[in-house]
Design an enzyme around this catalytic site. Structure first.
Site, short mmCIF file in Angstrom:
data_model
loop_
_atom_site.label_atom_id
_atom_site.label_comp_id
_atom_site.label_asym_id
_atom_site.label_seq_id
_atom_site.Cartn_x
_atom_site.Cartn_y
_atom_site.Cartn_z
N TYR A 148 -9.39 4.34 -1.91
CA TYR A 148 -9.61 4.66 -0.50
C TYR A 148 -10.51 5.86 -0.26
O TYR A 148 -10.69 6.27 0.89
CB TYR A 148 -8.27 4.92 0.20
CG TYR A 148 -7.23 3.84 -0.02
CD1 TYR A 148 -7.51 2.51 0.28
CD2 TYR A 148 -5.96 4.15 -0.49
CE1 TYR A 148 -6.57 1.52 0.09
CE2 TYR A 148 -5.01 3.16 -0.68
CZ TYR A 148 -5.32 1.85 -0.39
OH TYR A 148 -4.39 0.87 -0.57
N ARG B 14 -5.48 6.44 -5.56
CA ARG B 14 -5.91 6.47 -4.17
C ARG B 14 -7.35 6.98 -3.97
O ARG B 14 -8.06 6.44 -3.10
CB ARG B 14 -4.93 7.29 -3.33
CG ARG B 14 -3.53 6.67 -3.33
CD ARG B 14 -2.58 7.39 -2.39
NE ARG B 14 -2.97 7.19 -1.02
CZ ARG B 14 -3.51 8.13 -0.26
NH1 ARG B 14 -3.71 9.35 -0.74
NH2 ARG B 14 -3.84 7.88 0.99
N CYS C 286 -11.15 5.62 -19.02
CA CYS C 286 -12.50 5.14 -19.34
C CYS C 286 -13.11 4.43 -18.14
O CYS C 286 -13.39 3.22 -18.18
CB CYS C 286 -12.45 4.23 -20.56
SG CYS C 286 -12.00 5.11 -22.06
N GLU C 287 -13.28 5.15 -17.07
CA GLU C 287 -13.89 4.66 -15.83
C GLU C 287 -14.69 5.80 -15.22
O GLU C 287 -14.16 6.91 -15.03
CB GLU C 287 -12.83 4.22 -14.81
CG GLU C 287 -11.94 3.07 -15.26
CD GLU C 287 -12.65 1.73 -15.20
OE1 GLU C 287 -13.72 1.64 -14.55
OE2 GLU C 287 -12.13 0.76 -15.79
N GLU D 284 8.96 3.42 11.22
CA GLU D 284 9.07 3.35 9.76
C GLU D 284 8.20 4.40 9.08
O GLU D 284 7.18 4.09 8.46
CB GLU D 284 8.66 1.95 9.29
CG GLU D 284 9.57 0.85 9.84
CD GLU D 284 9.01 -0.54 9.60
OE1 GLU D 284 7.87 -0.66 9.07
OE2 GLU D 284 9.69 -1.52 9.95
N PRO D 285 8.56 5.69 9.17
CA PRO D 285 7.78 6.71 8.46
C PRO D 285 8.03 6.63 6.96
O PRO D 285 9.18 6.53 6.51
CB PRO D 285 8.32 8.02 9.04
CG PRO D 285 9.72 7.68 9.48
CD PRO D 285 9.68 6.26 9.92
N TYR E 255 2.71 7.17 -2.52
CA TYR E 255 1.74 6.24 -3.11
C TYR E 255 1.09 6.78 -4.38
O TYR E 255 -0.03 6.43 -4.71
CB TYR E 255 0.67 5.83 -2.08
CG TYR E 255 1.29 5.20 -0.87
CD1 TYR E 255 1.85 3.93 -0.94
CD2 TYR E 255 1.37 5.89 0.34
CE1 TYR E 255 2.46 3.36 0.17
CE2 TYR E 255 1.98 5.33 1.45
CZ TYR E 255 2.52 4.06 1.35
OH TYR E 255 3.13 3.50 2.45
N ARG F 86 4.98 7.74 4.23
CA ARG F 86 4.10 8.81 3.76
C ARG F 86 4.45 10.14 4.44
O ARG F 86 4.44 11.20 3.80
CB ARG F 86 2.65 8.44 4.08
CG ARG F 86 1.62 9.47 3.71
CD ARG F 86 0.30 9.25 4.46
NE ARG F 86 -0.08 7.87 4.53
CZ ARG F 86 -0.89 7.27 3.66
NH1 ARG F 86 -1.41 7.96 2.68
NH2 ARG F 86 -1.20 6.00 3.80
N GLY G 109 2.92 4.22 9.41
CA GLY G 109 1.51 4.58 9.23
C GLY G 109 1.17 5.97 9.69
O GLY G 109 -0.02 6.29 9.87
#
Length: 459
Positions: free
Chosen positions: A359, A355, A386-387, A316-317, A416, A319, A274
């Protein structure tokens, strides 16, 4: 403590200056959210890994992802240097290709996977099974069977039902090493959807609620499972070491209680990942050296207080290694003004980067093929889907003369993006190109219309 955004001193290859040291000495380095190899060209365009980004856009098309291999390796090396006595497992969910598997294996890292698909890819790329950790809050029977068949080093148990389910699949006479994922009740992470160390979300077993202790007792009652320690993951995009120190302060007393109740000590403690990165200039990041110094000191101190041997640490890297190494390329399709705002529409969007919609992430955007001839002004970069929520970057400074055909580059796009990409509106997923030493090669080809149709069956 969150560090101000500044280039991190990544360990160099023997006999060479580090990537960031070289960048610092070059006034054409565009800044800390870019790979250290990024340069501003005399034309005003950008190059990464010695290759002009506009040239890559012409060669591989847009949208596309560009990954700087040297940046990946240097960042993996930074964690190995900071924690030489720990297990550093690259979190493959951030970005996983066969080439990425090979890079992290060559740099001495372990690998964290979340599914049989990720595990099969790792095995196909030749990654040693004993250096793989399998996660997941709802592992399917296929996930567990694949893990056992390929000899994964650790399975992280996320619920009590998995204990008997996994034990039943382990062949007679064999033992599978496992960790129990616990919830320490610590809030950390940049968005509510990625805070996984708190109570009331889908991951792990509560320490305070007693579920973690129950799971440990169940595992110890299974002769085909070998419990080697605890695992926790606090969340994502964490830029301070303090939450990890809080996790140590919560988990070491729990380890002490387990020793007192069961008469066993566990040799491993996985604090997850994280670790946050900057997406815009001025945002903080997490320094591996500071993390290592403070977490190891806290772990040693707390273990000494309860007379426990210090467990082997694992991190656990994902990103942090992949994100800053990637740049996404788009081509401008249209520019228009509406309601006093300037919209720059590009040929990608939420199908290759969900993302911002998920987020609210805010990115840096830069003209990649030339220098602007007009002053910068705020513009909103939107996708082709189309959003109304298909917005890649809101109110970013771009030259007032940006026009259709221009190439835009978005840094910090290595994590990601590919892994969360979709074929929404039947738009194929982008290709991935790797750059190093002035050369580029394709790692993953573009998904074509034929690929999408191939899954259809005749009526």
């Amino acid at each position: 403590m969150s560090l101000p955004l500044s280039p991190i001193a990544l360990p160099p290859r023997p006999g060479k200056p580090s990537l960031v040291e070289s960048a610092r000495a070059d006034s054409a380095w565009p800044g800390p959210v870019w790979p250290a190899s990024a340069r501003v060209l005399p034309s005003g365009g950008l190059a990464v890994g010695g290759v002009p980004l506009a040239e890559l856009a012409d060669r591989f098309g847009t949208p596309s992802y560009v990954v700087d291999e040297d940046e990946v390796r240097a960042r993996a090396r930074a964690w190995r240097a900071a924690l030489p006595d720990a297990d550093v497992a690259y979190a493959g969910k951030a970005f996983l290709t066969r080439a990425m598997v090979r890079w992290v294996e060559e740099e001495g890292l372990h690998l964290d996977v979340c599914s049989a698909g990720e595990l099969e890819l790792a095995a196909h790329a030749g990654f040693p099974g004993e250096r793989v950790v399998l996660h997941g809050n709802a592992k399917s029977p296929d996930d567990l069977r694949t893990a056992l068949r390929l000899g994964v080093g650790r399975v992280v148990l996320d619920n009590t039902g998995e204990v008997a389910r996994l034990a039943a699949l382990v062949p007679p006479g064999a033992r599978q090493k496992v960790l129990v994922r616990v919830v320490p009740g610590i809030e950390a992470g940049a968005h509510a959807a990625v805070r996984t160390g708190v109570e009331g979300q889908k991951f792990g077993l509560s320490v305070d609620g007693g579920e973690a202790a129950d799971a440990v007792a169940r595992v110890l009652g299974q002769p085909r499972l070998e419990l080697v320690g605890l695992h926790c993951h606090l969340g994502s995009q964490i830029t301070s070491v303090d939450p990890y120190l809080a996790a140590v302060r919560k988990l070491v007393p729990f380890l002490s209680t387990l020793r007192d109740v069961h008469g066993v000590t566990f040799p491993e403690l996985d604090l997850g990942g994280g670790f946050g990165i900057p997406y815009r200039d001025g945002e903080p990041t997490l320094d591996p050296a500071e993390y290592a110094a403070r977490v190891r000191a806290e772990l040693a101190l707390r273990c000494a207080h309860v007379d426990l041997p210090v467990p082997r640490l694992a991190v656990e890297p994902g990103r942090w290694i992949a994100g800053p190494a990637g740049v996404a390329l788009y081509r401008v399709l249209a520019v228009k003004v509406s309601g006093g705002r300037t919209f720059v529409a590009v040929d990608g969007g939420m199908s290759d980067n969900p993302r911002p919609a998920l987020y609210g992430v805010r990115y840096t955007v830069r003209l990649a093929g030339r220098a602007g001839a007009a002053p910068d002004r705020p513009m909103t970069v939107v996708g082709r889907h189309c959003e109304a929520g298909d917005v890649l970057a809101e109110d970013v400074p771009l030259p007032g003369d940006v026009r259709p055909g221009d190439v835009l580059a978005v840094p910090a796009s290595g994590a990601y993006h590919l892994s969360m990409a979709s074929s929404y509106n039947l738009v194929g997923r982008p290709p991935v190109a790797a750059v190093t030493g002035g050369r580029a090669r394709l790692l993953v080809r573009r998904e074509t219309a034929a690929d999408l149709w191939s899954r259809e069956l005749p009526d």
